[in-house]
Design a protein around this motif. Structure first.
Motif, PDB file in Angstrom:
ATOM      1  N   SER A 434      70.313  70.827  53.687  1.00  0.00           N
ATOM      2  CA  SER A 434      70.701  69.572  53.048  1.00  0.00           C
ATOM      3  C   SER A 434      72.218  69.530  52.945  1.00  0.00           C
ATOM      4  O   SER A 434      72.829  70.426  52.351  1.00  0.00           O
ATOM      5  CB  SER A 434      70.088  69.469  51.645  1.00  0.00           C
ATOM      6  N   VAL A 435      72.830  68.513  53.542  1.00  0.00           N
ATOM      7  CA  VAL A 435      74.284  68.346  53.495  1.00  0.00           C
ATOM      8  C   VAL A 435      74.599  67.206  52.535  1.00  0.00           C
ATOM      9  O   VAL A 435      74.190  66.061  52.757  1.00  0.00           O
ATOM     10  CB  VAL A 435      74.866  68.038  54.882  1.00  0.00           C
ATOM     11  N   VAL A 436      75.306  67.538  51.450  1.00  0.00           N
ATOM     12  CA  VAL A 436      75.642  66.554  50.421  1.00  0.00           C
ATOM     13  C   VAL A 436      77.093  66.118  50.605  1.00  0.00           C
ATOM     14  O   VAL A 436      78.003  66.953  50.626  1.00  0.00           O
ATOM     15  CB  VAL A 436      75.427  67.142  49.012  1.00  0.00           C
ATOM     16  N   ILE A 437      77.295  64.795  50.740  1.00  0.00           N
ATOM     17  CA  ILE A 437      78.637  64.245  50.949  1.00  0.00           C
ATOM     18  C   ILE A 437      78.973  63.313  49.785  1.00  0.00           C
ATOM     19  O   ILE A 437      78.463  62.187  49.716  1.00  0.00           O
ATOM     20  CB  ILE A 437      78.720  63.453  52.273  1.00  0.00           C
ATOM     21  N   PRO A 438      79.796  63.773  48.824  1.00  0.00           N
ATOM     22  CA  PRO A 438      80.261  62.852  47.776  1.00  0.00           C
ATOM     23  C   PRO A 438      81.154  61.778  48.408  1.00  0.00           C
ATOM     24  O   PRO A 438      81.996  62.080  49.262  1.00  0.00           O
ATOM     25  CB  PRO A 438      81.062  63.766  46.837  1.00  0.00           C
ATOM     26  N   TYR A 439      80.976  60.529  47.968  1.00  0.00           N
ATOM     27  CA  TYR A 439      81.645  59.419  48.650  1.00  0.00           C
ATOM     28  C   TYR A 439      82.285  58.503  47.621  1.00  0.00           C
ATOM     29  O   TYR A 439      81.590  57.885  46.813  1.00  0.00           O
ATOM     30  CB  TYR A 439      80.618  58.652  49.485  1.00  0.00           C
ATOM     31  N   GLN A 440      83.624  58.456  47.653  1.00  0.00           N
ATOM     32  CA  GLN A 440      84.364  57.577  46.743  1.00  0.00           C
ATOM     33  C   GLN A 440      85.454  56.858  47.526  1.00  0.00           C
ATOM     34  O   GLN A 440      86.515  57.416  47.781  1.00  0.00           O
ATOM     35  CB  GLN A 440      84.993  58.380  45.593  1.00  0.00           C
ATOM     36  N   GLN A 441      85.187  55.662  47.958  1.00  0.00           N
ATOM     37  CA  GLN A 441      86.172  54.802  48.630  1.00  0.00           C
ATOM     38  C   GLN A 441      86.866  55.538  49.791  1.00  0.00           C
ATOM     39  O   GLN A 441      88.081  55.532  49.901  1.00  0.00           O
ATOM     40  CB  GLN A 441      87.212  54.302  47.618  1.00  0.00           C
ATOM     41  N   GLY A 468      79.578  56.980  44.787  1.00  0.00           N
ATOM     42  CA  GLY A 468      80.116  56.764  43.454  1.00  0.00           C
ATOM     43  C   GLY A 468      81.428  56.014  43.529  1.00  0.00           C
ATOM     44  O   GLY A 468      82.327  56.375  44.295  1.00  0.00           O
ATOM     45  N   LEU A 469      81.545  54.919  42.796  1.00  0.00           N
ATOM     46  CA  LEU A 469      82.791  54.143  42.685  1.00  0.00           C
ATOM     47  C   LEU A 469      83.276  53.587  44.021  1.00  0.00           C
ATOM     48  O   LEU A 469      84.475  53.414  44.224  1.00  0.00           O
ATOM     49  CB  LEU A 469      83.899  55.024  42.075  1.00  0.00           C
ATOM     50  N   SER A 470      82.385  53.289  44.968  1.00  0.00           N
ATOM     51  CA  SER A 470      82.814  52.766  46.257  1.00  0.00           C
ATOM     52  C   SER A 470      83.034  51.269  46.196  1.00  0.00           C
ATOM     53  O   SER A 470      82.297  50.547  45.523  1.00  0.00           O
ATOM     54  CB  SER A 470      81.755  53.083  47.323  1.00  0.00           C
ATOM     55  N   ASP A 471      84.039  50.796  46.921  1.00  0.00           N
ATOM     56  CA  ASP A 471      84.283  49.359  46.981  1.00  0.00           C
ATOM     57  C   ASP A 471      83.269  48.699  47.914  1.00  0.00           C
ATOM     58  O   ASP A 471      82.467  49.375  48.576  1.00  0.00           O
ATOM     59  CB  ASP A 471      85.719  49.078  47.423  1.00  0.00           C
ATOM     60  N   ILE A 498      83.307  64.206  40.801  1.00  0.00           N
ATOM     61  CA  ILE A 498      82.917  64.998  41.960  1.00  0.00           C
ATOM     62  C   ILE A 498      81.872  66.045  41.563  1.00  0.00           C
ATOM     63  O   ILE A 498      80.879  66.262  42.272  1.00  0.00           O
ATOM     64  CB  ILE A 498      84.145  65.674  42.602  1.00  0.00           C
ATOM     65  N   SER A 499      82.083  66.705  40.426  1.00  0.00           N
ATOM     66  CA  SER A 499      81.124  67.719  39.961  1.00  0.00           C
ATOM     67  C   SER A 499      79.745  67.115  39.778  1.00  0.00           C
ATOM     68  O   SER A 499      78.729  67.679  40.216  1.00  0.00           O
ATOM     69  CB  SER A 499      81.601  68.335  38.646  1.00  0.00           C
ATOM     70  N   GLN A 500      79.700  65.969  39.127  1.00  0.00           N
ATOM     71  CA  GLN A 500      78.409  65.323  38.879  1.00  0.00           C
ATOM     72  C   GLN A 500      77.749  64.882  40.178  1.00  0.00           C
ATOM     73  O   GLN A 500      76.532  65.004  40.352  1.00  0.00           O
ATOM     74  CB  GLN A 500      78.610  64.127  37.946  1.00  0.00           C
ATOM     75  N   MET A 501      78.548  64.373  41.098  1.00  0.00           N
ATOM     76  CA  MET A 501      77.999  63.924  42.378  1.00  0.00           C
ATOM     77  C   MET A 501      77.426  65.098  43.172  1.00  0.00           C
ATOM     78  O   MET A 501      76.356  64.979  43.783  1.00  0.00           O
ATOM     79  CB  MET A 501      79.088  63.207  43.181  1.00  0.00           C
ATOM     80  N   GLY A 590      75.462  75.719  39.636  1.00  0.00           N
ATOM     81  CA  GLY A 590      75.956  74.361  39.861  1.00  0.00           C
ATOM     82  C   GLY A 590      77.434  74.224  39.574  1.00  0.00           C
ATOM     83  O   GLY A 590      78.123  75.191  39.235  1.00  0.00           O
ATOM     84  N   ASN A 591      77.957  73.015  39.731  1.00  0.00           N
ATOM     85  CA  ASN A 591      79.347  72.712  39.369  1.00  0.00           C
ATOM     86  C   ASN A 591      79.426  72.428  37.881  1.00  0.00           C
ATOM     87  O   ASN A 591      78.541  71.766  37.309  1.00  0.00           O
ATOM     88  CB  ASN A 591      79.844  71.488  40.146  1.00  0.00           C
ATOM     89  N   ASP A 592      80.470  72.923  37.245  1.00  0.00           N
ATOM     90  CA  ASP A 592      80.692  72.672  35.821  1.00  0.00           C
ATOM     91  C   ASP A 592      81.175  71.234  35.651  1.00  0.00           C
ATOM     92  O   ASP A 592      82.295  70.892  36.034  1.00  0.00           O
ATOM     93  CB  ASP A 592      81.728  73.662  35.286  1.00  0.00           C
ATOM     94  N   GLU A 593      80.345  70.391  35.070  1.00  0.00           N
ATOM     95  CA  GLU A 593      80.665  68.971  34.974  1.00  0.00           C
ATOM     96  C   GLU A 593      81.737  68.659  33.946  1.00  0.00           C
ATOM     97  O   GLU A 593      82.227  67.531  33.865  1.00  0.00           O
ATOM     98  CB  GLU A 593      79.384  68.177  34.693  1.00  0.00           C
ATOM     99  N   ARG A 594      82.141  69.684  33.168  1.00  0.00           N
ATOM    100  CA  ARG A 594      83.258  69.478  32.229  1.00  0.00           C
ATOM    101  C   ARG A 594      84.602  69.559  32.945  1.00  0.00           C
ATOM    102  O   ARG A 594      85.622  69.141  32.398  1.00  0.00           O
ATOM    103  CB  ARG A 594      83.193  70.516  31.110  1.00  0.00           C
ATOM    104  N   MET A 595      84.593  70.094  34.156  1.00  0.00           N
ATOM    105  CA  MET A 595      85.836  70.223  34.921  1.00  0.00           C
ATOM    106  C   MET A 595      86.040  68.949  35.737  1.00  0.00           C
ATOM    107  O   MET A 595      85.613  68.848  36.897  1.00  0.00           O
ATOM    108  CB  MET A 595      85.800  71.470  35.812  1.00  0.00           C
ATOM    109  N   LYS A 596      86.713  67.990  35.145  1.00  0.00           N
ATOM    110  CA  LYS A 596      86.879  66.680  35.763  1.00  0.00           C
ATOM    111  C   LYS A 596      88.192  66.542  36.528  1.00  0.00           C
ATOM    112  O   LYS A 596      88.414  65.540  37.202  1.00  0.00           O
ATOM    113  CB  LYS A 596      86.805  65.587  34.684  1.00  0.00           C
TER     114      LYS A 596
END
Length: 722
Positions: A434-441, A468-471, A498-501, A590-596
């Motif tokens: 599974s390849v996960v690609i976070p996508y923001q604009q 996430g947050l894409s135009d 990014i962490s959450q995504m 997982g990713n630490d979602e507090r690290m924004k």
């Protein structure tokens, strides 16, 4: 048998103990019918030079073929060039039965990486490492800064090269005892096989010049020459009238004093030099040195640490009396009082007692000991006897049926602290990635990212684009991609970091394996295939990374290195946005979602490693990263970066505490982890780029090393830098 020997030293190109060993060993093997090939590097040539004589072929190879001089420090580059050159010859010749590699400076590091990672042509090699002179151990005795980069990383290369070898040979038990703790030799089977030496069948001339006392050796701390001068200073002050003659190179840096040995000796012992009691000849041609040996009454070998010094063997075979320290493999050669004499640096008075005993021997008693010395070397260390021992070790390994190794040889073992049954329970499709690609604009950049996955040699894949947050325009791009590629799904996760995504995408994944990919980056066609092969092979490998090729506003390479403690706790050693994971292992942290504000990918690796879920790096550029302004952690301020470092350190303080002594050593030697870059290189700062300065350094290194005055200038420059 087809036998390949990899060495940095081979006559007539280089002298020294390793060179002597290689010369005798190749002739020993060739005399027994084996086809021997020697690989020796030369940075000054552009094309390999090959010579053959009998069963021995020497390949003096151009150690600058890869073009990586700007990106790898000298020792790492040399190891990489060895692996590259061996690969060239493996592609066009039949595989050798044995590849022997020296331990010194870890030249077998990348060769062994290729083997363990199952690379074509390399995976079936049988690699034998002979312990000659681990630089890390000798650097400690020479009072060098072993935590300073790149010396520290060279030591890590040596450790891995020893642990990862198929067959491990050492010429003395003494050296294995000295290396046991730092090099984890308790985990390896090490066979003691002494080095061979060719000896004349006829007894040498046993005459000598009474009270002619000689030390043959380099003036570095480990050889004991400075202790020896101090012993003689004591004797001279008590009225001892016989001089000490030192024959050997003194143009070596005394790191603790920041001065060349020659200058140090001339300055400190001027009184005794003027009186003719301390005589420095410097390095002499072989024939000249032999004239001094022929006259010697006693030859002193005062090593502070040594393995199996050829100086002892060569001196004894000439029928000379040797007075050697107990701090070396010579204690396994010399029988005290019968064929030589031993003293102990722990008890300096033992040196005085033994020297006086030797000088008091009658001429006949001295010749008798010289005769015994010659006969021992002739009978015990001749090539025929050593060959029989060595070939037994090799044949035993080759004839033993072995199951595939499921444990990767990490330098430091970190036990798994999570039981398998407590891992996140989740059904997965075996063999699916599974390849996960976070996508923001990211606009049209994602097209290249997706196509690089689709075009990969690993075809069992699903692609999850987390939107996430894409135009509006970017969203349309995603819709078109979803229609075009059935392997692709778009997951909407609005207002997400990014962490959450990443976490969201991982949770939705169906695969056994997980990879992340930024929307403006891409992967080489064989990256996922190679990474998954390693994950399937080793039970203790939970993620795989690679080197990175940089595109966009910055060209070049990012050299990732193995993410092992303690170094990677100070500095992220790999492109952690480009890893391939065992999905269940990633989900345990997982990713630490507090690290924004960045570094969440590094913290994830620290977190996994603290739990025993360790990873590896494939030593080739299989990931392509597009560099744009203000991307990720690069836009963070120094204060922001320090805050993130502090957060990671405090969160994992128990893990950091386990390595506190090493961490302090690295920090004291190199400064803040924020300033660390490539551990294979000197930590350059200033006007020019590290890549440019490293390339310049590698070109100038051998030239400076041969010039006394340039060495003095280099010392001043280094002193000013510090």
């Amino acid at each position: 048998m087809k036998y390949w020997l990899l060495t940095t030293e081979y006559p007539p190109f280089f002298g020294g103990g390793i060179s002597t060993y290689c010369s005798f060993t190749t002739r020993m093997l060739a005399a027994n019918g084996h086809q021997v090939t020697v690989f020796v590097p030369d940075m000054s040539i552009s094309k390999d030079v090959i010579s053959e004589s009998g069963n021995i072929r020497v390949i003096q190879f151009a150690a600058n073929k890869t073009g990586m001089q700007a990106w790898l420090g000298y020792d790492a580059l040399l190891s990489y060039e060895f692996a590259h050159t061996v690969g060239e010859y493996l592609k066009r010749e039949s595989r050798p039965d044995i590849v022997e590699v020296q331990d010194y400076h870890g030249i077998g590091y990348y060769l062994l990486m290729y083997k363990h990672f199952g690379y074509e042509h390399f995976k079936d090699l049988t690699i034998l490492t002979t312990i000659h002179a681990t630089a890390l151990l000798y650097m400690k005795v020479n009072k060098e800064a072993v935590y300073e980069l790149p010396a520290y990383w060279m030591g890590e290369m040596e450790k891995f090269s020893i642990l990862a070898s198929d067959i491990l040979i050492a010429p003395s038990k003494y050296i294995t005892d000295q290396l046991a703790a730092d090099f984890r030799l308790g985990d390896k089977e090490v066979t003691v096989v002494p080095n061979p030496i060719e000896t004349s069948a006829s007894l040498p001339d046993l005459s000598f010049e009474r009270n002619n006392i000689v030390f043959f050796g380099k003036m570095v701390y480990m050889k004991g020459g400075f202790h020896l001068i101090e012993y003689f200073k004591t004797l001279w002050e008590e009225g001892f009238s016989h001089p000490l003659k030192i024959i050997g190179d003194a143009d070596f840096v005394l790191h603790s004093e920041g001065i060349l040995a020659k200058d140090y000796i001339q300055r400190k012992y001027k009184k005794y030099i003027r009186a003719g009691l301390l005589q420095l000849t410097g390095k002499l041609p072989f024939a000249e040195a032999q004239k001094h040996l022929a006259k010697a009454h006693v030859v002193i070998i005062p090593s502070l640490i040594d393995n199996f010094p050829y100086t002892v063997l060569e001196t004894m075979q000439q029928g000379k009396i040797v007075l050697a320290s107990k701090q070396g493999g010579q204690i396994e050669v010399i029988e005290d009082g019968k064929d030589g004499f031993l003293f102990d640096h722990v008890f300096p008075e033992s040196f005085f007692d033994q020297l006086k005993k030797i000088l008091a021997l009658s001429d006949e008693e001295a010749r008798s000991i010289g005769r015994n010395a010659y006969e021992k070397i002739r009978d015990r260390y001749n090539p025929a006897r050593i060959y029989e021992h060595k070939i037994q070790v090799i044949d035993l390994f080759l004839q033993t049926t072995r199951t595939p190794n499921k444990t990767f040889p990490y330098i430091k073992h970190i036990p798994v602290k999570i039981s398998p049954e407590t891992l996140t329970a989740k059904s997965s499709t075996k063999g699916l990635l599974s390849v996960v690609i976070p996508y923001q604009q990211a606009g049209d950049h994602i097209q290249r990212a997706v196509e690089s996955v689709i075009n990969s040699s690993f075809k069992n894949v699903e692609i999850l684009v987390v939107n996430g947050l894409s135009d509006t325009e970017s969203f349309k791009t995603l819709q078109l991609l979803e229609l075009r590629y059935p392997e692709l799904r778009v997951l909407n996760s609005h207002d997400a970091t990014i962490s959450q995504m990443r976490n969201f995408g991982a949770a939705q994944s169906k695969g056994e394996f997980l990879a992340f990919l930024n929307a403006d980056d891409s992967v080489a066609s064989n990256y996922h295939e190679k990474a998954i092969r390693v994950l399937q092979q080793f039970d203790n490998v939970h993620f795989v990374g690679s080197w990175t090729a940089l595109t966009g506003s910055k060209k070049g390479y990012k050299i990732s290195v193995m993410p092992e403690a303690p170094y990677f706790l100070l500095h992220n050693t790999l492109n952690s946005t480009a890893l391939v994971f065992k999905l269940s292992s990633f989900l345990s942290t997982g990713n630490d979602e507090r690290m924004k504000n960045g570094m969440e990918d590094w913290e994830c690796i620290v977190n996994m490693s603290a739990k025993g879920f360790t990873g590896v790096v494939l030593p080739e550029a299989l990931f392509h990263q597009s560099i744009r302004k203000a991307k990720g952690a690069r836009k963070a301020s120094t204060n922001g970066a320090l805050f993130l470092h502090t957060y990671i350190t405090q969160k994992h303080q128990d893990f950091y505490s386990d390595h506190i002594a090493d961490l302090m050593g690295i920090l004291n030697a190199n400064g803040s982890g924020l300033n660390l870059k490539n551990p294979t290189q000197d930590n350059f700062t200033g006007l020019f780029s590290s890549a440019f300065l490293n390339k310049l350094f590698i070109r100038a290194r051998s030239f400076v090393a041969k010039n006394y005055y340039l060495k003095k200038i280099a010392l001043k420059v280094i002193g000013a830098k510090r």
